[in-house]
Design an enzyme around this catalytic site. Sequence first.
Site, short mmCIF file in Angstrom:
data_model
loop_
_atom_site.label_atom_id
_atom_site.label_comp_id
_atom_site.label_asym_id
_atom_site.label_seq_id
_atom_site.Cartn_x
_atom_site.Cartn_y
_atom_site.Cartn_z
N ASP A 1 82.61 70.26 136.00
CA ASP A 1 83.92 70.65 135.48
C ASP A 1 85.06 69.74 135.93
O ASP A 1 86.13 69.74 135.34
CB ASP A 1 84.24 72.10 135.88
CG ASP A 1 84.14 72.33 137.39
OD1 ASP A 1 83.83 71.38 138.12
OD2 ASP A 1 84.36 73.48 137.83
N ASP B 1 83.87 74.17 147.00
CA ASP B 1 85.19 74.07 146.41
C ASP B 1 86.08 75.13 147.05
O ASP B 1 85.65 76.27 147.22
CB ASP B 1 85.13 74.28 144.89
CG ASP B 1 86.43 73.89 144.24
OD1 ASP B 1 86.53 72.76 143.72
OD2 ASP B 1 87.39 74.68 144.30
N ARG C 1 98.10 74.17 143.01
CA ARG C 1 98.56 73.18 143.99
C ARG C 1 99.59 72.25 143.38
O ARG C 1 99.37 71.76 142.27
CB ARG C 1 97.38 72.35 144.50
CG ARG C 1 96.47 73.17 145.35
CD ARG C 1 95.36 72.37 146.01
NE ARG C 1 94.67 73.28 146.90
CZ ARG C 1 93.37 73.26 147.15
NH1 ARG C 1 92.62 72.35 146.59
NH2 ARG C 1 92.85 74.13 147.97
N SER D 1 91.82 71.34 149.98
CA SER D 1 90.49 71.41 149.38
C SER D 1 89.37 71.40 150.42
O SER D 1 89.59 71.16 151.60
CB SER D 1 90.31 70.26 148.40
OG SER D 1 89.87 69.12 149.09
C1 MIC Z 1 90.87 70.75 144.35
O1 MIC Z 1 91.36 71.66 143.71
O2 MIC Z 1 91.51 70.04 145.15
C2 MIC Z 1 89.40 70.45 144.18
C3 MIC Z 1 89.29 69.16 143.48
O3 MIC Z 1 88.81 71.44 143.37
C4 MIC Z 1 88.76 70.44 145.57
C5 MIC Z 1 87.37 69.97 145.61
C6 MIC Z 1 87.24 68.50 145.51
O4 MIC Z 1 88.04 67.77 146.08
O5 MIC Z 1 86.29 68.07 144.87
C7 MIC Z 1 88.80 71.79 146.27
O6 MIC Z 1 89.70 72.55 146.03
O7 MIC Z 1 87.97 72.05 147.16
FE1 SF4 Z 2 89.43 72.58 139.42
FE2 SF4 Z 2 90.25 72.64 141.96
FE3 SF4 Z 2 91.99 72.69 139.94
FE4 SF4 Z 2 90.50 74.77 140.36
S1 SF4 Z 2 92.04 73.95 141.75
S2 SF4 Z 2 90.93 73.86 138.38
S3 SF4 Z 2 88.59 73.86 141.03
S4 SF4 Z 2 90.63 71.00 140.48
#
Ligand code: MIC
Ligand code: SF4
Length: 644
Positions: A64, A119, A379, A535
């Site tokens: 994803d 994740d 975020r 993350s």
């Molecule tokens: C994110 O929202 O920062 C991610 C990308 O989903 C990360 C995981 C990653 O860095 O692959 C997370 O939240 O753990």
């Molecule tokens: Fe994907 Fe991380 Fe964003 Fe959720 S917060 S949509 S898992 S990149």
Amino acid sequence: MGYTLAQKIIKNHLVSGEMVPGTEIGLKIDQTLTQDATGTMAYLQFEAMGIERVKTELSVAYIDHNTLQNGFENADDHRFIQSVAQKRGIRFSRPGNGICHQVHLERFGVPGKTLLGSDSHTPTGGGIGMLAMGAGGLDVAVAMGGGAYYLPMPKIVKVNLTGRLSNWVAAKDIILEVLRILSVKGGVGKVIEYTGPGVATLSVPERATITNMGAELGATTSIFPSDETTHAFLKAQNREADFVELYADADAVYDEELAIDLSELVPLAAMPHMPDNVKTVEEIGEIAIDQVCIGSCTNSSLMDMLKVAAVLKGKTVAPNVSLSIAPGSKQVLNMLASNGALADMIDAGARILESACGPCIGMGQSPNSKGVSLRTFNRNFEGRSGTADAGIYLVSPETAAASAVNGKLTDPRTLGEMPQIQMPDSFFINDNMILLPDAPQDAVKREVLYGPNIKSVPTGKPLEDSVTGKALLKVGDNITTDHIMPAGAKILPYRSNVPYLSQFCFAVCDKTFAKRSKKEGGGIIVGGANYGQGSSREHAALVPLYLGVRAVIAKSFARMHKANLINSGILPLTFINEDDYDKISRDDVLELRDIKKSVTNNTDAVLVDVTTAETFRLHTGFSERETAILLAGGKLNYTAQNKA
Ligand code: MIC
Ligand code: SF4
């Protein structure tokens, strides 16, 4: 004395330790999930362990994150993960099937079970009464192999919800309010447990929005009871058999309490660049905006999408705004398509994206320079959108949609009557994009398919008697893993190639970091409070390891990052006297004198600033297991030693 809901699930899964807050416990893990950006590392590590089949009740590999496929790298990673999944007994959710957390909630989450995901937003499963936690890929790989997951026993925070949300106020506003109160550090070492009469007024997807963004509090996880509403949701997903009723005991004792009257909440927004920088939409005022993005694992459920479609129906996106929408899963997208809501979105001028993370992790849709972007995501860290000087505001889908048609930040309450949206009695069920693993007799014949971009995982070296190195970098409070190891369209395709990734390490803070570290042959990082928040990506530890970083000395650490550092054999040490942080400068030569002895005996460590001739004391405080991992130079070495 009774138990809270989280304590009950912990008690049922406890394999080591005692339920004393702050002490290490080991938990049996029932389910795991991975996504592709962390999954390649997790499966490389799983393969290195030499285990034939996963030992969990259920493991799912989702694709994803990296779905732009600009170049062969992503597609190679997908193929690698698919081949491991089919060989090792893991279900494989194909690209296009949706965002891991949304799909897992729909199709696999079970109240009362434990879920470990590579994740940080895995706690989304708390919306359905799971104890769902994020962790580094290696910890998830170990859990897939049947190993326990170790963590400090969390304190339990009770959030008592009363009242009912007013029209146009959303679940997103509840979690933004919790973030306003507790801050991005407020949840560290804690489980946020929601109770009270207000719970019954919230649907499962609304609860999941709240538990999802509990990650931004730094919490271990967040959880809701499993009640009539959970039952209705599971029934509508044709999974009634998975339902179990689960509540905290009436006489449960909590470590902290918080009360929120839902009827008092108003639309909120987190302003740049932190999810806890929260103000009311009214207070911020009708600021000019350039972009609106709706989706992500926080707000991409069918209910969210239907609300957005209702606002957009018959309108046009304002000329100064680009609106993108990414429905969270194939199920959501398909239901929108069949009931006409998708047509309303398209007609209004929304740019429909595939069901994936997309702009949330900087995979496309970067705003214009100095752009203002409203996002329903979780975020808004600096640079995460792919545009260094953009300002990202986190808002509810209602606020996002109202603003997209008005062309400026808009309080959705000004729209008048709110469309009433009901949860359907049954969702469209078609799991044809989730591949079942091979039967064991076929699995032996399946080849694991590696691509040229997939490089080996760096490993640490056993801890020396003393460690000396320059303070390569000194950073402030709340440094995120997006600062340490940025993501985004240009970098994310290289998640399986640590040497390549390393040139971008800390680029957001200091573009010279990677070069200097290499030149110095490594060194030490000095950080503030809540170092490594955000993350679960273990790349934020593996890449510094590759660059020779031996220790991070900070005021405090975020849970997942601390575990990832230990797993990589990098020492996470904290100042006993936080003021000592001010006495160290970048480029000072630092010596962790007799560090091996301090770690072995679990006594305070001695840090000598050779440049200034000052001496400081640092906390070690590692569990026996962590000590053994650090002495071995990381978890892979430790596991190999213990096998021999
Ligand atoms: C994110 O929202 O920062 C991610 C990308 O989903 C990360 C995981 C990653 O860095 O692959 C997370 O939240 O753990
Ligand atoms: Fe994907 Fe991380 Fe964003 Fe959720 S917060 S949509 S898992 S990149």
